[in-house]
Motif scaffolding. Structure first.
Motif, mmCIF file in Angstrom:
data_model
loop_
_atom_site.group_PDB
_atom_site.id
_atom_site.type_symbol
_atom_site.label_atom_id
_atom_site.label_comp_id
_atom_site.label_asym_id
_atom_site.label_seq_id
_atom_site.Cartn_x
_atom_site.Cartn_y
_atom_site.Cartn_z
ATOM 1 N N ASP A 1 0.930 -1.214 -0.477
ATOM 2 C CA ASP A 1 -0.046 -0.264 -0.297
ATOM 3 C C ASP A 1 1.357 0.860 0.281
ATOM 4 O OD1 ASP A 1 -2.154 -1.608 -0.418
ATOM 5 O OD2 ASP A 1 -2.023 -1.717 1.991
ATOM 6 N N ASP A 2 0.296 2.135 0.793
ATOM 7 C CA ASP A 2 1.543 3.284 0.877
ATOM 8 C C ASP A 2 2.671 3.492 2.220
ATOM 9 O OD1 ASP A 2 0.358 4.785 -1.012
ATOM 10 O OD2 ASP A 2 -1.281 5.742 0.257
ATOM 11 N N ALA B 1 9.517 13.528 3.406
ATOM 12 C CA ALA B 1 9.116 12.576 4.349
ATOM 13 C C ALA B 1 10.014 13.211 5.836
ATOM 14 C CB ALA B 1 9.717 10.984 4.569
ATOM 15 N N LYS B 2 9.992 13.103 6.949
ATOM 16 C CA LYS B 2 10.097 13.549 7.876
ATOM 17 C C LYS B 2 9.813 12.057 9.499
ATOM 18 C CE LYS B 2 7.580 17.415 7.927
ATOM 19 N NZ LYS B 2 7.200 18.414 8.204
ATOM 20 N N TYR C 1 7.542 9.410 8.105
ATOM 21 C CA TYR C 1 6.158 10.101 7.391
ATOM 22 C C TYR C 1 6.087 10.556 6.296
ATOM 23 C CZ TYR C 1 3.918 8.585 11.589
ATOM 24 O OH TYR C 1 4.068 7.136 12.748
ATOM 25 N N TYR C 2 5.532 10.119 5.044
ATOM 26 C CA TYR C 2 5.554 11.269 3.819
ATOM 27 C C TYR C 2 4.497 11.210 2.932
ATOM 28 C CZ TYR C 2 4.734 6.321 0.563
ATOM 29 O OH TYR C 2 4.297 5.683 0.206
ATOM 30 N N ASP C 3 4.802 12.206 2.187
ATOM 31 C CA ASP C 3 3.584 12.334 1.044
ATOM 32 C C ASP C 3 4.240 12.359 -0.309
ATOM 33 O OD1 ASP C 3 4.237 15.709 1.280
ATOM 34 O OD2 ASP C 3 2.666 15.687 2.029
ATOM 35 N N TYR D 1 0.364 11.629 3.998
ATOM 36 C CA TYR D 1 0.405 10.845 5.205
ATOM 37 C C TYR D 1 1.088 9.017 4.952
ATOM 38 C CZ TYR D 1 -1.832 14.345 7.039
ATOM 39 O OH TYR D 1 -2.354 15.126 7.676
ATOM 40 N N GLY D 2 1.270 8.554 3.974
ATOM 41 C CA GLY D 2 2.738 7.114 3.651
ATOM 42 C C GLY D 2 3.235 7.236 4.870
ATOM 43 N N LYS D 3 4.176 6.128 4.968
ATOM 44 C CA LYS D 3 5.168 5.598 5.658
ATOM 45 C C LYS D 3 5.744 5.378 5.311
ATOM 46 C CE LYS D 3 3.092 4.047 9.656
ATOM 47 N NZ LYS D 3 2.904 2.905 10.541
#
Length: 107
Positions: A6-7, A43-44, A80-82, A98-100
């Motif tokens: 998924d993400d 990402a952070k 957490y990334y977008d 809010y992907g990981k």
């Protein structure tokens, strides 16, 4: 080694990461960014921290890549990334929010 579900992207610290990104338009058709679109992944560690990853993705290959050197600089843990697209006309769209990214320990 890395995996994508998924993400969520999981990678071992120090490994090379190469993930092909496929986007869809509102009709579910594959979306190919134009030459003047800017696709960026950020990402952070936490939502209020500074960026750990801030990379532009080549619109031709649509591949998110971290070299083994870049990946070895990341701390073990969750990020957490977008994924954000800035279109040629200046409009911005965030198809992945809010992907990981999980960085696992190396031996």
């Amino acid at each position: 080694m890395f995996s994508v579900k998924d993400d969520t992207i999981t990678v071992t610290r120090g490994d090379t990461l190469r993930v092909e990104i496929e986007l869809q338009d509102v009709n579910g058709e594959k979306y190919n960014p134009s030459e003047n679109d800017i696709v960026r992944i950020k990402a952070k560690r936490a939502f209020d921290k500074e960026l750990s990853i801030n990379k532009e993705i080549d619109h031709n290959s649509m591949t998110f890549e971290l070299s083994s050197e870049e990946c070895s600089k990341l701390s073990v843990g969750e990020y957490y990334y977008d994924l954000e697209i800035t279109f040629e006309n200046g409009d911005v769209n965030t198809p992945i929010n809010y992907g990981k990214i999980i960085v696992r320990s190396d031996v």
